[in-house]
Structure formats: structure tokens, C-alpha cells
Design a protein around this motif. Structure first.
Motif: not given
Length: 445
Positions: A371-372, A315-316
Motif C-alpha cells: 500500500r501507499s 513503494r511506501r
């Protein structure tokens, strides 16, 4: 325990003299990896029998007695091709097909007698300053709760824990110097064009370079001389009396510099001043606009990811690529030329500059891959804002270990940078610091 003979220079010297065989040197490294790596996660592939067979082939070479890296076991960061192995680059989206040929730097190391014992861990596409994937976290041998840094985190851990005497790294936004500082080893990013890059599509618009990580300056100089095909770089000479600037202010507004990291740079400057160098405080002229740097970082990643299955990317990383597609329009060679002119004016009065390598203790060793993008971006920038200027400019810079942080027990480090062509000067100053303020070569693991 530190083994004084477990250095690249010592191993090569003993192999050339016939008192150590390449196979024994490789077996020693493989045993260290088997004992230590399960706790640390430095390697994504260990070459076991392949490395032993290649060590035996080195033993049979008619030029063994003249090889600069005769029988030296090394690790290679998993972001360059190694023949017969998948180039993973920290991503599930990478091709499963093995590379057909070695990267030019790997080929040079092997031609010099080195034996690749394994490939080391990186964060996805080498984007981040912490090394982890959804499957594994690469841990700092000084404090497993703190990151090893990135993106050459696996290589730094392999060296700092005494698994290999030296390793290949690559540096696009501080990716050699950040983990070198985090793990208490020496690492140098050469200037643009000194070592073949060929990293990704366009080496992040010329910001990325290959370089060495080692426990001693002499070992790093030896590897760099081979990588650059410049034998002269292995000979560290007295640099003479230099004009040394020390700059400890943060490169970014709002980013605080830990007093212990600041003090390390000041301590290094004081030691060099006592040696006879002219030392002066001189704040570096950091660019006020971060967009040119960020656009290269993000757009370079987007170029490297072209053709990869987006669904398999973290995702990151997807967020980073999306930003890069927007910011590509702001990449302009004139931006580098402008920064280069400003830095050259600064260096009319100075030969080298010393800064902290990091602004604070490295971030936690955890699954940052979960995490983002924004969380990763902010965490990386807050603790490691110092190295990237030299990637943007294409100038050489190194990180030198210098003391231990009293609160975390992890290493401190200082960065030395110089104008283009200054690799030998950086190595010479680093060697003086190594002599004046010696560091523990490996963590007690």
C-alpha cells in the motif's frame, strides 16, 4: 499452555544450579519455534545447529555459575548485526554480506550467557507499526487477523507465543512498546544513552534505543541490566509512595481513543492508587507541532537508506525517504530541548505518568508493504500515537499488559513513562501492576 519455568530468570537459575543444560534449554526453544512459527512468521532466520554449538560452548565456560543469562535462548531483532548473518532490516535492498561482528548489545547478551536462537522479522528499515514484507506477514498470536505491531513485531510474537522467553527489540517511534501492547507482553525503551544504540546512521537523530521484550517484568529487568551493563537494574525494589499522573487524552487532534484502551489506563491508575500512591489526572503537554517529530522519523530513514538500490525498496518506503529528504532541513536540536523543558515542568509535580499504549485495536495483519506511503502513515498514526513523544524527548517508557479487549480478544496495555534515569522506577511500578493485575503470560497457540 503457560510453562512457569519458561522464563529467562528460571532458565538461568536452573542452568547455574546444574539442573538444566544450555543445550536442553536451546533445544526446547528450537522445538517451540518449529511447532509455532510457521503459523505466525516471527523469525526470518533460525540458527539451529549454530545455537546448539554455542549452547555447548556456554556449558563449558568456567564462569557458568555466575552468568546472569546462563543458557537463556533469546531472539534478536533483525536490525542489528549478528556475526555471520546478513543484516536484513526487512529489506531486499540490504547487503547480502554477513556481518563480521556482533552489535555491542548482542555481544553483551552473549557474554552474559545468552544464546541467540534466531533473528526476528521487521518491516522495511523498521519504519512501520505493522510487521510485514512482500513475502510474509507477521501475525498476532492472540488474533492472526490483527497485526503484531512494529517494528519489533517478530520479537514480540516470538515472546508472546512462548517460542523464546525474552527477546531484543529496538524502539524508534514506539517500536518496542507498540508490538508489546499488541501482543500482550512487557517491553521497555530505556532513556537515551542507557544502552548502546548504534542503530542505522544516527539512530534517527537519537530517537532509537535498544531494549528488551519479555513475558515478565523480572525477565525484562534482567535483560535490560545486561544490555545497559547495569546489574542494579535487575533488582526491582519498592518504589515508595509515588506521585502518579494519568493522562488518557489523545496526543493528536482528530485521533480518537478507544474506550477500552482508555479504561485500561484508568484501571491501572486506580489499582496503584489503592496501593497508596497519589494518583491524579493531569493531561500531558503534547507538542502542538508534529513537524519536528515527523522530520526526524522521515529524515532518519532517508539517512539509513543512503546507498541502497532505490528500485529494490518498497513503494511506501520510497515515499517516506522522499519526504525525509525534504524535511531534513527542519531537524533542529533546539526542538528537543524545548520539549524537554516543558516535560520537566510537568514532572515537577509527578514522578511517573500513565497513558494508554495504543489508541485503538491494532490494524489488520495484511501486506501493508503493497500500500501507499500515505495509507501506511495514516493507519500507523491513528492506532499508535502515544509512544513517540518519549522517543523524541529521549526519556524512558514501557508498555505493560493490562486486560483483554472484549471485541477482538487481543491484549490491552498501558504505557508508563518517567524522566531520564527513571528506568528502575518504571520497572518497579510495572512490577506492582503485574502483581495487582496479572496478565496471561503467553497466548494459547
Amino acid at each position: 499452555m503457560m510453562d512457569p519455568d519458561f522464563t529467562a530468570t528460571s532458565i538461568a537459575r536452573r542452568v547455574r544450579a546444574g539442573t538444566l543444560t544450555p543445550v536442553d534449554a536451546v533445544d526446547d526453544a528450537l522445538a517451540r519455534i518449529a511447532a509455532r512459527d510457521p503459523r505466525l512468521g516471527a523469525f526470518v532466520a533460525v540458527r539451529g545447529e549454530q545455537a546448539r554449538a554455542e549452547a555447548a560452548a556456554v556449558s563449558a565456560r568456567p564462569d557458568l555459575a555466575s552468568l546472569p543469562l546462563a543458557g537463556v535462548p533469546i531472539a534478536v531483532k533483525d536490525n542489528v548485526p549478528v556475526a555471520g548473518h546478513r543484516l536484513g532490516n526487512g529489506s531486499m535492498a540490504s547487503s547480502a554480506e554477513p556481518s563480521e561482528a556482533d552489535h555491542p548489545v548482542v555481544a553483551r547478551l552473549r557474554a552474559a550467557g545468552a544464546v541467540v536462537v534466531g533473528l526476528t522479522a521487521v518491516p522495511e528499515l523498521c519504519v512501520w507499526a505493522a510487521t510485514d514484507t512482500p513475502d510474509a506477514v507477521t501475525r498476532n498470536p492472540w488474533n492472526p487477523g490483527i497485526t503484531s505491531g512494529g517494528s519489533s513485531g517478530g520479537s514480540a510474537v516470538a515472546v508472546a507465543s512462548g517460542m523464546v522467553p525474552a527477546a531484543h527489540g529496538a524502539d524508534g517511534m514506539g517500536s518496542i512498546r507498540i508490538p508489546a501492547a499488541a501482543c500482550g507482553v512487557f517491553g521497555i525503551k530505556p532513556g537515551r544513552g542507557v544502552v548502546p544504540a548504534e542503530l542505522g546512521v544516527d539512530s534517527w537523530f537519537g530517537m532509537s534505543e535498544n531494549g528488551p521484550i519479555a513475558t515478565t517484568v523480572a525477565d525484562a529487568a534482567l535483560l535490560l541490566s545486561v544490555m545497559a551493563d547495569r546489574p542494579d537494574l535487575a533488582d526491582i525494589e519498592d518504589p515508595g509512595r509515588l506521585r502518579i499522573a494519568v493522562s488518557v487524552r489523545s496526543p493528536l487532534p482528530g485521533v480518537r481513543v478507544d474506550p477500552h484502551w482508555r479504561a485500561a489506563a484508568e484501571r491501572a491508575a486506580a489499582a496503584l492508587g489503592a496501593l497508596g500512591h497519589h494518583v491524579a489526572t493531569a493531561p500531558l503537554p503534547y507538542p502542538a507541532n508534529p513537524v519536528p517529530l515527523l522530520s526526524r522519523w522521515t529524515a532518519g530513514t532517508a539517512a539509513d537508506a543512503a546507498g541502497l538500490d532505490r528500485a529494490l525498496l518498497q513503494r511506501r518506503t520510497r515515499g517516506h525517504i522522499a519526504a525525509g529528504k525534504v524535511m531534513r532541513r527542519w531537524v533542529n536540536p533546539a526542538q528537543v530541548e524545548s520539549v524537554d523543558r516543558v516535560l520537566r515542568r510537568f514532572f515537577t509535580d509527578h514522578d511517573v505518568v500513565i497513558t494508554p499504549t495504543l489508541a485503538s485495536v491494532p490494524i489488520a495483519a495484511e501486506r501493508w508493504s503493497d500500500r501507499s506511503w500515505l495509507a501506511n502513515l495514516v493507519a500507523n498514526i491513528r492506532y499508535a500515537p502515544f509512544p513517540s513523544l518519549w522517543n523524541f524527548a529521549g526519556w524512558p517508557a514501557a508498555s505493560v499488559p493490562l486486560g483483554i479487549h472484549p471485541e477482538t480478544g487481543t491484549p490491552l496495555g498501558v504505557q508508563i513513562a518517567a524522566p531520564p534515569g527513571g528506568e528502575a522506577r518504571i520497572l518497579a511500578v510495572a512490577a506492582q501492576l503485574e502483581s495487582l493485575l496479572p496478565w496471561p503470560r503467553v497466548a494459547a497457540v
